[in-house]
Design an enzyme around this catalytic site. Structure first.
Site, PDB file in Angstrom:
ATOM      1  N   LYS A   1       0.850  -1.192   0.000  1.00  0.00           N
ATOM      2  CA  LYS A   1       0.000   0.000   0.000  1.00  0.00           C
ATOM      3  C   LYS A   1       0.886   1.242   0.000  1.00  0.00           C
ATOM      4  O   LYS A   1       1.518   1.575   0.995  1.00  0.00           O
ATOM      5  CB  LYS A   1      -0.923   0.063   1.219  1.00  0.00           C
ATOM      6  CG  LYS A   1      -1.998   1.142   0.992  1.00  0.00           C
ATOM      7  CD  LYS A   1      -2.518   1.804   2.233  1.00  0.00           C
ATOM      8  CE  LYS A   1      -1.734   2.978   2.738  1.00  0.00           C
ATOM      9  NZ  LYS A   1      -1.739   4.193   1.888  1.00  0.00           N
TER      10      LYS A   1
ATOM     11  N   THR B   1       6.068   7.866  13.649  1.00  0.00           N
ATOM     12  CA  THR B   1       6.063   7.081  14.882  1.00  0.00           C
ATOM     13  C   THR B   1       4.628   6.867  15.376  1.00  0.00           C
ATOM     14  O   THR B   1       4.293   5.795  15.871  1.00  0.00           O
ATOM     15  CB  THR B   1       6.926   7.785  15.949  1.00  0.00           C
ATOM     16  OG1 THR B   1       8.278   7.786  15.476  1.00  0.00           O
ATOM     17  CG2 THR B   1       6.878   7.067  17.295  1.00  0.00           C
TER      18      THR B   1
ATOM     19  N   GLY C   1       3.184   4.140  13.374  1.00  0.00           N
ATOM     20  CA  GLY C   1       3.910   2.918  13.732  1.00  0.00           C
ATOM     21  C   GLY C   1       3.359   2.288  15.012  1.00  0.00           C
ATOM     22  O   GLY C   1       3.220   1.066  15.120  1.00  0.00           O
TER      23      GLY C   1
ATOM     24  N   GLU D   1      10.083   1.370  10.395  1.00  0.00           N
ATOM     25  CA  GLU D   1      11.106   2.408  10.163  1.00  0.00           C
ATOM     26  C   GLU D   1      10.393   3.733  10.380  1.00  0.00           C
ATOM     27  O   GLU D   1       9.558   4.118   9.558  1.00  0.00           O
ATOM     28  CB  GLU D   1      11.609   2.347   8.717  1.00  0.00           C
ATOM     29  CG  GLU D   1      12.352   1.098   8.359  1.00  0.00           C
ATOM     30  CD  GLU D   1      13.816   1.186   8.704  1.00  0.00           C
ATOM     31  OE1 GLU D   1      14.265   2.207   9.251  1.00  0.00           O
ATOM     32  OE2 GLU D   1      14.519   0.207   8.414  1.00  0.00           O
TER      33      GLU D   1
ATOM     34  N   CYS E   1      13.487  10.828   6.602  1.00  0.00           N
ATOM     35  CA  CYS E   1      13.454  10.336   7.984  1.00  0.00           C
ATOM     36  C   CYS E   1      14.790  10.593   8.667  1.00  0.00           C
ATOM     37  O   CYS E   1      14.845  10.884   9.858  1.00  0.00           O
ATOM     38  CB  CYS E   1      13.132   8.861   8.003  1.00  0.00           C
ATOM     39  SG  CYS E   1      14.242   7.897   6.980  1.00  0.00           S
TER      40      CYS E   1
ATOM     41  N   GLU F   1       9.676  16.443  15.098  1.00  0.00           N
ATOM     42  CA  GLU F   1      10.037  16.224  13.700  1.00  0.00           C
ATOM     43  C   GLU F   1       9.166  17.110  12.803  1.00  0.00           C
ATOM     44  O   GLU F   1       7.949  17.031  12.834  1.00  0.00           O
ATOM     45  CB  GLU F   1       9.827  14.763  13.325  1.00  0.00           C
ATOM     46  CG  GLU F   1      10.294  14.467  11.919  1.00  0.00           C
ATOM     47  CD  GLU F   1      10.100  13.010  11.537  1.00  0.00           C
ATOM     48  OE1 GLU F   1       9.017  12.464  11.783  1.00  0.00           O
ATOM     49  OE2 GLU F   1      11.044  12.428  10.965  1.00  0.00           O
TER      50      GLU F   1
END
Ligand code: NAP
Ligand code: MG
Length: 496
Positions: free
Chosen positions: A190, A245, A248, A266, A300, A398
């Site tokens: 995806k 994150t 994730g 990752e 990243c 970030e």
């Protein structure tokens, strides 16, 4: 920025209906619901196509096709040499379609054409590398003594779901399906909503290379629907994810709440680039600019925190500002352009809002800070450099844009403390001419990769991945195969 090239590739996308469909079980298909998502070019803000918005039914079809092909052994039971041959042919398809793939990437994502060409070239090399590696791996024999023979072999997990981000629309998928297919699995990919075109195009290239039907499926759609269904699916054996994150964390939850599928993540970073007073300051500043401004900071492993010894901070900031002149946004289809647009309006707004936060926190702006080229309809942000204090949000969160936060420190312990004072741990760099200090800092900084006197050096042969909340599992090197295989022991009783 409607150049001839933008118009040309907009027409190519509009004229190829396969580019707007999912690729399931060896055929291009619309979403079962008929629903679509707009695919927008961030170069001009124009809609390029309406892309299949895959829902639960489509994911289930793709997973079923992947399962069927895996059980049938059309791919999984081939000898490694045969799989290698086919994956090399797949890599060759990338080489042969380089210009088209690069243009699709640029028009979909706004990446400069020279960077897209690099990404296609490097993706082909990575796929070749995984292909070449797959029949160089051996199992083991356990030291069990004279009466037992114990073999330890790696087996494919079965069906692998891969959920990828938009910042490297070809390389991130390759890093996942390369080793997953290499190990004999079937894959359901995806791609990110913002950059589906190149992933969809891969369906046909895989088939041309000889990948059997059902082994490689591409299901564009929304993360919360298509991505979630993959990660929650009872018949998906492993999910591999690259992205934020926060998502994730959700992926791990979905795996836990469903079939405990294998997970590799990752995730993000706020990576420290540490410049000591004795470093080659010119080289450090030049590379620091590359580390944060390449790919418009949508990386990243971006070196988004520049930690500089206070005695050289003014000089280093001046040099970074000078180097930033080489990273001003321009027409992504111009071969001389080094910085393109942000991936979409949302990402641009997010970056601009962080710039506002920095200003309101009292960060001192040394460069940039604005949207540019607005008249093009595209989403461009100029390189921005802030001098910040460690407590500020722009020093810790970030941003995923061309925004550098510069922090000063007075001694080595302070540098290490600031470098490690983050939930992330993806990469770091240290600049010094003192070899002892370089190694000492590299040991003390908690990150998956540490560069000394460089940034982003290395290639597919190194394991890429993070410590802490930057994730786990490694997408590159031979370690990548671990995400998609499991070890099996077979013990034979030789006693007679
Ligand atoms: P993201 O929002 O986490 O999305 C990544 C992928 O996950 C997309 O395909 C997305 O689909 C999907 N997704 C979103 N919500 C989901 C859900 N609930 N369940 C399942 N899938 C879901 O990240 P992004 O905005 O694309 O990328 C930026 C982030 O990725 C940054 O934080 C960056 O650091 C990180 N990143 C890390 C690496 C690395 O190697 N460590 C590399 C690149 C990027 P949609 O597109 O539909 O939302
Ligand atoms: Mg797009």
């Amino acid at each position: 920025m409607s150049t001839l090239e933008t118009t040309r590739w907009r027409d190519v996308v509009a004229g190829n209906s396969d580019l707007s469909r999912a690729y399931i079980d060896g055929a291009y298909v619309a979403a079962a619901s008929g629903e679509t998502l707009a695919c927008v070019s961030p170069i001009t803000g124009e809609t390029l196509a309406q892309i299949a918005d895959c829902g639960v039914e489509d994911i289930d079809r793709a997973v079923a096709a992947a399962r069927r092909s895996f059980e049938a052994g059309t791919w999984s039971d081939l000898s490694p040499r045969e799989r290698k041959r086919t994956l090399l042919a797949f890599a060759q398809q990338l080489v042969e379609h380089r210009d088209e793939l690069a243009a699709l990437m640029t028009i979909d994502m706004g990446k400069p054409i020279s960077s897209s060409e690099w990404e296609v070239d490097y993706s082909a090399e990575c796929l070749q590398w995984f292909a070449e590696a797959l029949d160089h791996m051996y199992g083991d024999v356990a030291p069990l003594g004279p009466n037992l023979l114990g073999t330890i072999t790696r087996e494919p997990v079965g069906v692998v779901g891969a959920i990828t981000p938009w910042n490297f629309p070809l390389l991130m998928p390759v890093w996942k399906f390369g080793p997953a297919l290499g190990a004999g699995n079937s894959v359901v990919l995806k791609p990110a909503e913002q950059t589906p075109l190149i992933a969809i195009r891969l369906g046909e290239l895989a088939a041309t290379a000889g990948i059997p039907d059902g082994v490689f499926n591409v299901v564009p759609g929304r993360g919360e629907v298509a991505g979630q269904r993959i990660a929650r699916h009872e018949d998906v054996d492993a999910v591999t994810f690259t992205g934020s994150t926060s998502v994730g964390r959700l992926i791990m939850g979905y795996a836990a709440e469903s079939n405990l599928k294998k997970v590799s993540l990752e995730l993000g970073g706020k990576s420290p680039n540490v410049v000591l007073a004795d470093a080659d300051l010119g080289a450090a500043a030049e590379r620091a600019a590359f580390g944060i401004f390449q790919n418009t900071g949508q990386v990243c492993s971006a070196g988004s925190r520049l930690l500089v010894h206070s005695s050289v901070a003014d000089e280093v900031v001046d040099k970074v500002v000078q180097a930033a002149s080489g990273w001003q946004p321009g027409d992504p289809f111009d071969p001389a352009t080094t910085q393109g647009s942000m991936v979409d309006e949302t990402q641009m707004d997010r970056v601009l809002s962080y710039i506002d936060i920095g200003r309101s926190e009292g960060a001192e702006m040394a460069l940039g800070g604005s949207r540019v080229l607005e008249e093009t309809g595209g989403f461009y942000v100029e390189p921005t450099v802030f001098r910040v204090d460690t407590g500020m949000r722009v020093a810790n969160e970030e941003i995923f844009g061309p925004v550098l936060s510069v922090v000063t420190f007075d001694d080595e312990d302070a540098a290490v403390k600031v470098a490690n004072d983050t939930a992330y741990g993806l990469v770091a760099a240290v600049w010094t001419n003192d070899v002892t200090k370089a190694h000492r800092l590299a040991r003390r900084i908690r990150a998956g990769s540490v560069w000394i006197n460089g940034y982003e050096d290395g290639d597919i042969t190194l394991p890429h991945g993070g410590f802490k909340q930057s994730g786990f599992g490694r997408d590159t090197s031979l370690e990548a195969f671990d995400n998609y295989t499991q070890s099996k022991c077979v013990v034979v009783n030789l006693a007679g």
